[in-house]
Write an enzyme that holds these catalytic residues in place. Structure first.
Site, short mmCIF file in Angstrom:
data_model
loop_
_atom_site.label_atom_id
_atom_site.label_comp_id
_atom_site.label_asym_id
_atom_site.label_seq_id
_atom_site.Cartn_x
_atom_site.Cartn_y
_atom_site.Cartn_z
N TYR A 152 -32.90 5.26 6.23
CA TYR A 152 -33.23 4.87 4.87
C TYR A 152 -32.09 5.22 3.91
O TYR A 152 -31.71 6.39 3.81
CB TYR A 152 -34.51 5.59 4.47
N LYS A 260 -46.95 3.68 2.21
CA LYS A 260 -46.84 2.62 3.20
C LYS A 260 -48.18 2.32 3.87
O LYS A 260 -48.59 1.17 3.98
CB LYS A 260 -45.81 2.99 4.27
#
Length: 467
Positions: A152, A260
């Protein structure tokens, strides 16, 4: 000019350095989207946001639950009797009912194969805050964490900017679907030692024997645990620990959030779950810098305690993610674009190596500019994730409705020149698209000033000039 320099000198090193991580095409793609966002009717030629890993497929289920449970909110006639208590609550331990509900949800997400202690749950402002909190607990300035790549892009900001820790990439390759290997770990660990860098841990889900042997911390980012849509099921490090006879439990920590799995990034719910008593004690004190609002805790405690709803949500979310993933990848296959095999997550790792003018990171960035500026899709180039190979792009598929997905697929088909209804030759790259690269970064002329994001905390980053 003089006044600017003087003001600059009066600020802290953190405020004036470039360690914020925004000097990345990952963030520049967002700025391109912000300046020209797609809308089906108001701006149908705008940039489609495919760089944001959000789960927007099951909001209707949550909205339905809210309608049926008005007492979960202190802002309704049914729930207002709890207003005073919730409005005054500020204990950084968090509401007990919230911690119990989160612990129960974490267990359900992992198939009930492991249980979690509510007293080990630490709150923070989203996964960003949780990641920084654990770094402050484990690392001193200059210490390093091994991180498998691709990773990320905002880890540079989340883990390093204020903590002054370092990241050392563990290179993974497409030959084995970017899986982490013991050899890659050993190579990265040896390099750090050769460079006289103190390795404090690594952010991997397994290889517990490696961290036991090296006596370093293991931080497992499990924020996508409930996004599995096809076998095999997700295996948490907490399960791995149960099966090991000798395991240094105090070296293991889990990062979790509801951004998420539930699709609630705006609620800013980040969780650190640590098996280390000292980390729990210190982290709880640090969590006062980024608490989850008591109103959010109250609402989520009610919703996550509804076992019937949770079971229905997890099953339906998995089904919808599978359908969306299948629809999107099948659409790419029609123009011979393949993706890395996956069974979970909110995005695909798309292989566009065949479209590169040259098999280099420079070639990758040139193609990315064409995709952003001409195809009008914000996808993220692999180099922003420290990928070891050029030509891979991350593309998110769960943050939009079905119609927008089809628009994106149509644009991709047109770009590669194989749209069935109306064949289109790939657009030629403009001759003035010249880039100068240094360490996988691109020249300050890449983007025009009007493409600067109004939300960017660093508006004068050299990469926001030319999503």
């Amino acid at each position: 000019m003089g006044l600017g320099n003087e003001s600059h000198q009066l600020l802290s090193k953190i405020a004036t350095n470039d360690k914020h991580g925004e000097n990345s095409p990952y963030f520049d793609g967002w700025k391109a989207y912000d300046s020209n966002a797609f809308h089906a009717t108001k701006n149908p030629q705008g940039v489609i946001q495919m760089g944001l890993a959000e789960n927007q497929l099951c909001f209707d289920l949550i909205e339905e639950w809210i309608g049926n449970n008005p007492n979960a909110s202190i802002c309704t006639a049914e729930g207002v009797n709890q207003f005073k208590y919730i409005a005054n609550f500020q204990d950084y331990h968090g509401l007990l009912e919230f911690r119990k509900a989160v612990a129960n949800f974490m267990s359900k997400v992992r198939g009930g194969r492991v249980s979690f202690d509510p007293d080990r749950i630490l709150m923070s402002g989203g996964a960003t805050g949780a990641n920084e909190l654990i770094m402050f607990c484990l690392a001193d300035p200059g210490d390093a964490f091994l991180v498998p790549s691709p990773y990320y892009p905002a880890f540079v900001r989340d883990l390093c900017w204020r903590t002054r820790a370092q990241l050392i990439p563990v290179e993974c390759h497409s030959t084995n679907n970017f899986k982490i290997t013991r050899e890659a770990l050993e190579a990265a660990y040896k390099k750090a030692k050769d460079d006289n860098i103190n390795v404090k841990g690594e952010t991997l889900k397994s290889i517990v024997d490696f961290i036991n042997e090296k006596n370093i911390h293991l931080v497992c980012d499990e924020i996508y645990a409930a996004t599995v849509f096809r076998a095999p099921c997700f295996v948490s490090v907490s399960e791995v620990m149960q099966d090991m006879e000798h395991c240094k439990r105090d070296l293991i920590h889990i990062i979790y959030s509801l951004s998420k799995d539930l699709g609630l990034p705006g609620f800013r719910v980040g969780i650190v779950y640590s098996y280390n008593d000292e980390v729990v004690n210190c982290g709880r004190k640090m969590s006062s810098f980024g608490l989850v609002s008591s109103q959010t805790q109250h609402f989520l405690a009610a919703m996550l305690s509804d076992d019937k709803f949770v079971e229905r949500f997890l099953a339906e979310s998995s089904r919808r993610l599978a359908a969306r993933h299948n629809h999107f990848t099948k659409g790419l296959e029609k123009v011979n674009i393949t993706c890395l095999p996956s069974n979970a997550g909110l995005f695909c790792w798309m292989n566009l190596r065949s479209l590169l003018k040259e098999q280099t990171f420079e070639g990758e960035m040139m193609l990315w500019r064409v995709i952003i500026n001409e195809v009008k899709l914000n996808v993220s180039p692999g180099s922003a994730f420290d990928c070891s190979e050029p030509g891979w792009y991350r593309v998110c598929f769960a943050n939009m409705d079905n119609e927008t997905v089809d628009v994106a697929l149509k644009r991709i088909r047109a770009f590669v020149g194989k749209e069935t209804e109306k064949p289109v030759e790939p657009k030629r790259w403009k001759s003035n698209l010249r880039l100068s690269f240094s360490a996988r970064r691109f020249d300050e002329n890449v983007m025009s000033p009007h493409m600067m994001s109004p939300h960017s905390p660093m508006p004068h980053s050299p990469l926001v000039k030319a999503t």
